[in-house]
Motif scaffolding. Structure first.
Motif, mmCIF file in Angstrom:
data_model
loop_
_atom_site.group_PDB
_atom_site.id
_atom_site.type_symbol
_atom_site.label_atom_id
_atom_site.label_comp_id
_atom_site.label_asym_id
_atom_site.label_seq_id
_atom_site.Cartn_x
_atom_site.Cartn_y
_atom_site.Cartn_z
ATOM 1 N N ALA A 180 4.165 -2.597 -1.449
ATOM 2 C CA ALA A 180 3.282 -2.983 -1.689
ATOM 3 C C ALA A 180 2.435 -1.562 -1.215
ATOM 4 C CB ALA A 180 2.917 -4.234 -1.578
ATOM 5 N N ALA A 181 2.551 -1.804 0.163
ATOM 6 C CA ALA A 181 1.458 -1.279 1.053
ATOM 7 C C ALA A 181 1.473 0.482 1.063
ATOM 8 C CB ALA A 181 1.842 -1.707 2.525
ATOM 9 N N THR A 182 2.811 0.736 0.855
ATOM 10 C CA THR A 182 3.206 2.140 0.313
ATOM 11 C C THR A 182 2.814 2.609 -0.743
ATOM 12 O OG1 THR A 182 5.299 2.026 1.541
ATOM 13 C CG2 THR A 182 4.997 4.106 0.188
ATOM 14 N N ARG A 183 2.697 1.905 -2.018
ATOM 15 C CA ARG A 183 1.925 1.927 -3.456
ATOM 16 C C ARG A 183 1.150 2.660 -3.069
ATOM 17 N NH1 ARG A 183 6.308 -1.203 -7.285
ATOM 18 N NH2 ARG A 183 4.576 0.149 -8.392
ATOM 19 N N LEU A 184 0.161 1.509 -2.737
ATOM 20 C CA LEU A 184 -1.264 1.183 -2.648
ATOM 21 C C LEU A 184 -2.074 1.924 -1.981
ATOM 22 C CD1 LEU A 184 -1.485 -2.726 -2.211
ATOM 23 C CD2 LEU A 184 -2.270 -1.473 -4.150
ATOM 24 N N GLY A 185 -1.000 2.284 -0.731
ATOM 25 C CA GLY A 185 -1.733 3.970 0.194
ATOM 26 C C GLY A 185 -1.937 4.996 -0.862
ATOM 27 N N GLU A 186 -1.038 5.335 -1.563
ATOM 28 C CA GLU A 186 -0.719 6.455 -2.380
ATOM 29 C C GLU A 186 -1.752 6.611 -3.364
ATOM 30 O OE1 GLU A 186 2.926 6.105 -4.409
ATOM 31 O OE2 GLU A 186 4.379 6.584 -2.280
ATOM 32 N N HIS A 187 -1.747 5.422 -3.494
ATOM 33 C CA HIS A 187 -3.808 5.526 -4.940
ATOM 34 C C HIS A 187 -4.816 5.215 -4.030
ATOM 35 C CE1 HIS A 187 0.084 5.319 -7.586
ATOM 36 N NE2 HIS A 187 -0.578 5.155 -8.901
ATOM 37 N N GLY A 188 -4.502 5.106 -2.986
ATOM 38 C CA GLY A 188 -6.437 5.399 -2.804
ATOM 39 C C GLY A 188 -6.572 3.911 -1.862
ATOM 40 N N TYR A 189 -6.082 3.260 -1.593
ATOM 41 C CA TYR A 189 -5.934 1.648 -0.230
ATOM 42 C C TYR A 189 -4.382 1.195 0.605
ATOM 43 C CZ TYR A 189 -8.343 -2.794 -0.652
ATOM 44 O OH TYR A 189 -8.062 -4.514 -0.022
ATOM 45 N N LEU A 190 -5.771 1.741 1.848
ATOM 46 C CA LEU A 190 -5.143 1.156 2.836
ATOM 47 C C LEU A 190 -5.023 0.035 3.302
ATOM 48 C CD1 LEU A 190 -6.695 4.129 5.326
ATOM 49 C CD2 LEU A 190 -4.700 4.131 3.089
ATOM 50 N N ALA A 191 -3.451 -0.458 2.744
ATOM 51 C CA ALA A 191 -3.467 -2.297 2.972
ATOM 52 C C ALA A 191 -3.243 -3.047 4.491
ATOM 53 C CB ALA A 191 -2.730 -2.782 1.899
ATOM 54 N N ASP A 192 -3.770 -3.781 5.211
ATOM 55 C CA ASP A 192 -3.375 -4.106 5.840
ATOM 56 C C ASP A 192 -1.932 -4.894 6.061
ATOM 57 O OD1 ASP A 192 -4.152 -6.436 5.604
ATOM 58 O OD2 ASP A 192 -6.230 -6.323 6.805
ATOM 59 N N PRO A 193 -1.063 -5.450 6.841
ATOM 60 C CA PRO A 193 -0.142 -6.188 6.436
ATOM 61 C C PRO A 193 0.316 -6.818 6.042
ATOM 62 C CG PRO A 193 0.372 -5.205 9.456
ATOM 63 C CD PRO A 193 -1.341 -5.411 8.336
ATOM 64 N N ALA A 194 -0.943 -7.936 5.979
ATOM 65 C CA ALA A 194 -1.230 -9.668 5.197
ATOM 66 C C ALA A 194 -1.937 -8.883 4.145
ATOM 67 C CB ALA A 194 -2.483 -10.048 6.168
ATOM 68 N N THR A 195 -2.941 -8.017 3.590
ATOM 69 C CA THR A 195 -3.510 -7.693 2.465
ATOM 70 C C THR A 195 -1.571 -7.606 1.587
ATOM 71 O OG1 THR A 195 -4.678 -7.067 2.963
ATOM 72 C CG2 THR A 195 -4.081 -6.495 0.847
ATOM 73 N N ALA A 196 -1.396 -6.456 1.988
ATOM 74 C CA ALA A 196 0.069 -6.207 1.609
ATOM 75 C C ALA A 196 1.372 -7.042 0.909
ATOM 76 C CB ALA A 196 0.983 -4.674 3.077
ATOM 77 N N THR A 197 1.884 -8.078 1.756
ATOM 78 C CA THR A 197 2.059 -9.502 1.892
ATOM 79 C C THR A 197 1.822 -10.244 0.752
ATOM 80 O OG1 THR A 197 3.073 -8.920 4.078
ATOM 81 C CG2 THR A 197 2.657 -11.441 2.877
ATOM 82 N N THR A 198 0.407 -10.026 0.920
ATOM 83 C CA THR A 198 0.070 -11.394 -0.059
ATOM 84 C C THR A 198 0.168 -10.527 -1.518
ATOM 85 O OG1 THR A 198 -1.290 -12.150 1.721
ATOM 86 C CG2 THR A 198 -2.485 -12.741 -0.577
#
Length: 288
Positions: A10-28
């Motif tokens: 989740a963190a990787t793919r969101l980051g690839e599309h312009g959203y830098l997610a912290d661990p809590a956001t990626a996990t949720t």
């Protein structure tokens, strides 16, 4: 289907599309897809709540269906309504055909006359869908009752047609600026994520990722100034999007040093109330 294979994915793919997610956001975000539970994202305006839903749609190739909430929102705008003008025309046209009322009734309460709104649209879609219920705290309390059926069973009951169940559950994101407390019944059906303004290091990462070519020196100056502005008692603190806009403004004006004059000259990019600008000029001792 699995929206994300893991929090890391989740963190990787969101980051690839312009959203830098912290661990809590990626996990949720991962859990919301894996458990098929709605995600309630709460926090001050401008911290990336709405953008998270958009980023999930981009990262997964899903279509985004958005319900923008506001005071006075009702079932007709959120769920569905009947096309009364078209129904009336059909009734008038059938008067000379000798149809009974029951036949006419059955004829006009069909999909042909149904105007679907965001909630029903998302439930009926067979394609991958992200449903964004934006600023849910702006609605009246009564609207939450409407949401409960959707959020608990992903189904909607239309008296004339029966119960419509989701063929494919959407990824649901509700956002709230916490202007009022949501009911426990709604919260119980959701995963919860609180987003706040990022720390200086993460905001610098966000800004530099969104604004290529921004020099490190001015990025640090910008983030530090934004942090100072957010500490003031303003009507509207600068959002992350406004930080990005400010960075783009500095590049457009070829400003390479964010000194007091540069801040004063471009303050309107990040502060949108005259009283906020006056306070900033006074508190930060800016000169024009």
């Amino acid at each position: 289907m699995t929206w994300f294979s893991s929090p890391t994915d989740a963190a990787t793919r969101l980051g690839e599309h312009g959203y830098l997610a912290d661990p809590a956001t990626a996990t949720t975000a991962y859990l919301a897809g894996a458990l098929e539970k709605p995600l309630l994202v709460e926090g001050p305006a401008g911290v990336g709540k709405t953008e998270l839903a958009k980023a999930v749609a981009r990262a997964t190739g899903a279509d985004l269906v958005r319900l923008q909430c506001y005071e006075g929102l009702d079932e007709a705008r959120a769920l569905y309504e009947w096309n009364y003008k078209k129904q009336l025309l059909r009734i008038q046209a059938s008067q000379g055909d000798g149809q009974s009322w029951s036949e006419t009734h059955d004829d006009i309460f069909t999909d042909e006359f149904l105007l679907t709104r965001p909630l029903l649209t998302a439930i009926r879609r067979e394609e991958q869908t992200v449903l964004l219920i934006d600023e849910v705290d702006k609605t009246d309390v009564e609207v939450e009752g409407l949401l409960l059926e959707v959020l608990s069973d992903f189904q909607v009951t239309i008296p004339e047609l029966g119960t419509v169940e989701a063929v494919r559950r959407p990824f649901v994101v509700l956002t709230s600026n916490a202007t009022r407390e949501l009911s426990e019944a709604v919260k119980r059906r959701c995963l919860y994520l609180h987003l706040d303004y990022p720390d200086a290091e993460r905001e610098r990462e966000i800004v530099t990722s969104q604004v290529p070519g921004l020099e490190d020196k001015i990025a640090e100056q910008l983030v530090a100034t934004i942090g100072r502005l957010r500490e003031l008692e303003l009507k509207k603190a600068p959002s992350i999007a406004e930080s990005v806009d400010w960075a783009r403004t500095l590049i457009a004006l070829e400003i390479r040093d964010l000194d007091e004059k540069a801040i004063a000259d471009t303050l309107g990019v990040v502060l949108k109330h005259a009283s906020d600008q006056d306070r900033a000029v006074r508190e930060l001792k800016l000169r024009s």
